[in-house]
Each structure stands twice: as structure tokens, then as C-alpha cells.
Motif scaffolding. Structure first.
Motif: not given
Length: 104
Positions: A27-31, A35-37, A66-69, A71-73
Motif C-alpha cells: 500500500g505504501q509503495l503503490k503510487d 522523489e518519495q522513495m 519484489a513488493t515494489y515491483c 505493487a507499483a504503478d
């Protein structure tokens, strides 16, 4: 996966997977924008480490990446996908080795 053209990996360590879920990593990595990384990882990483203290640095980097991969938009980052996922993995590694004092 880091080349940006392979399928996303899954987190095989069940304790680490549970820690990532408890911290709402997806959820935290979705959008997440580029610059927010750093501030997001600086906030997320301590919670994951606390919930999975046995996880070594490589497992943490790989698990969060892997989670970022998954979940990420991929358009939200503002970078092409191979650059975004590589940058994210680098930020996680950097925070593990030299934690910053980023404002949350």
C-alpha cells in the motif's frame, strides 16, 4: 526483475512476507514517485526490520524490491521502469547500510 522486463519475484521467506504485509508495504509503495522513495523507505524499513529481525540485508532489499515491483504503478514513478526499480533497490540498500535522518 531488475532489468525491468522480467516477472516480479515473490517473497519466499514467510516471516519477511508477513512483516511486509503488517507494514502495509504494498500500500505504501503503490503510487510511489521517484522523489518519495527515500523518505518512504526510511519510514518503512524500520517497521519491516522490527517485524522480521532475522532477515539479512539481501533479503530485505529483495523483499522490498519484489513488493515494489508487484505493487507499483509503473507510470507513477516518473522514470522508465528499469530505472525506477533499480533506483528503488539502490535506495533500500543505501538505507540499510547508512540510514538517513529523512523527515517523515
Amino acid at each position: 526483475m531488475l532489468a525491468g522486463n522480467a516477472p516480479c519475484e515473490t517473497v519466499k521467506d514467510s516471516t519477511l512476507a508477513d512483516a511486509l504485509k503488517a507494514a502495509d508495504a504494498a500500500g505504501q509503495l503503490k503510487d510511489l514517485k521517484a522523489e518519495q522513495m527515500l523518505p518512504r523507505v526510511a519510514t518503512l524499513l524500520p517497521a519491516v526490520r522490527q517485524a522480521a529481525p532475522q532477515a539479512d540485508s539481501a533479503s530485505l532489499v529483495n523483499g522490498l524490491t519484489a513488493t515494489y515491483c508487484q505493487a507499483a504503478d509503473r507510470n507513477a514513478a516518473g522514470l522508465d521502469w528499469p530505472t525506477a526499480i533499480g533506483t528503488f533497490a539502490g535506495v533500500v540498500y543505501g538505507q540499510l547500510k547508512n540510514p538517513s535522518r529523512v523527515e517523515k
